[in-house]
Design an enzyme around this catalytic site. Structure first.
Site, PDB file in Angstrom:
ATOM      1  N   ASP A  35      40.685  46.891  34.571  1.00 40.81           N
ATOM      2  CA  ASP A  35      41.763  47.867  34.604  1.00 40.81           C
ATOM      3  C   ASP A  35      41.336  49.126  33.853  1.00 40.81           C
ATOM      4  O   ASP A  35      40.151  49.318  33.571  1.00 40.81           O
ATOM      5  CB  ASP A  35      43.071  47.269  34.071  1.00 40.81           C
ATOM      6  N   LYS A  56      45.604  50.579  36.890  1.00 39.57           N
ATOM      7  CA  LYS A  56      46.842  51.296  37.138  1.00 39.57           C
ATOM      8  C   LYS A  56      47.067  52.250  35.983  1.00 39.57           C
ATOM      9  O   LYS A  56      46.767  51.934  34.845  1.00 39.57           O
ATOM     10  CB  LYS A  56      48.030  50.322  37.224  1.00 39.57           C
ATOM     11  N   MET A 171      52.997  50.606  26.104  1.00 36.97           N
ATOM     12  CA  MET A 171      53.190  51.381  27.342  1.00 36.97           C
ATOM     13  C   MET A 171      54.546  52.083  27.339  1.00 36.97           C
ATOM     14  O   MET A 171      55.217  52.159  28.370  1.00 36.97           O
ATOM     15  CB  MET A 171      53.059  50.462  28.568  1.00 36.97           C
TER      16      MET A 171
END
Length: 257
Positions: A35, A56, A171
């Protein structure tokens, strides 16, 4: 013959925080599906020919999870030893659980390889312990980026505010105004210390300090961007008392206040 898939945590980004096992598996793998969160030093150490980016990034490029799931099965069925490399720990907001279930449903053997989670390491390298005998006897880890297909949030910010412990939000930079408002409405004091740690353990790590009342303005003035960790609670104020002697790669000159 079906090969094994290894769900591997890379830690917060510093190559020296890779586990010995993670390093060995990465070197031996036929393919590494990674990732966006393994640090640049880790990704640069992997030959480009066996690296596939399936990451992502909020508001940017992304790879559908369905593609990643399908690719893991395809490669394993082709006899390729696969490392699915994730930032932090695969089972801490890393969708490792989803991938493990998908592999099991398709008869693919897999192994979980823990990584140092950024939820603890990120604050730690900034001089902030997530628990402290004088300040916090509990810690809650929260995602700031829930599944967008959910009808409503599964996070009870009011209940979290009532714990009196440390809140670590992963996040959550983009939605900072949303959950700070929720916590304020639930009665959390406006002077509650808050820290933002951007790119923890990376060469360009930065730390921004504020309070529940000011942290959104601090974020905007400092230009803090993902990936970043939010630490809410009295422990965030302990950084000021240790930063002069902190040798984790980021000193007081990097602070934004």
């Amino acid at each position: 013959m079906t090969a094994t898939v290894y769900l591997v945590g890379s830690g917060p980004g510093d190559p020296e925080l890779l586990t010995v096992k993670a390093k060995r598996l990465i070197e031996a793998a036929d393919v590494v599906l990674h990732d966006k969160l393994p640090g640049p030093g880790i990704l640069e150490s992997i030959p480009g020919a066996k690296r596939e980016d399936v990451g992502k990034r909020a508001g940017g490029e992304w790879t559908p999870q369905e593609y990643t799931n399908r690719r893991l099965v395809e490669l394993a069925n082709d006899g390729k030893t696969v490392v699915r490399l994730k930032g932090g720990d695969p089972f801490v907001f890393g969708r490792g659980g989803e991938e493990a279930e998908h592999l099991a449903e398709h008869g693919i053997p897999f192994e979980y390889v823990p990584g140092v989670t950024s939820a603890i390491a990120g604050p730690g390298v900034a001089g902030i312990p997530v628990t402290h005998r004088e300040h916090a006897s509990s810690v809650s880890f929260v995602t700031g980026h829930e599944d967008p297909t959910k009808d409503e949030s599964a996070i009870d910010w009011g209940a979290l505010a009532a714990t009196g412990g440390t809140l670590v939000v992963l996040m959550g930079v983009g939605k900072l105004p949303l959950y700070t408002d929720e916590l304020s409405a639930a009665g959390m004091a406006p002077e509650t210390p808050v820290a933002l740690i951007e790119r923890a353990t990376w060469p360009d790590q930065r730390v921004a300090l504020g309070t529940l009342e000011t942290i959104v303005e601090v974020r905007d003035e400092a230009g803090i961007e993902p990936p970043a960790i939010t630490v809410i609670g009295d422990v965030a104020a302990t950084r000021a008392r240790v930063v002069e002697f902190l040798r984790n790669g980021v000193g007081p000159e990097a602070d934004q206040k």
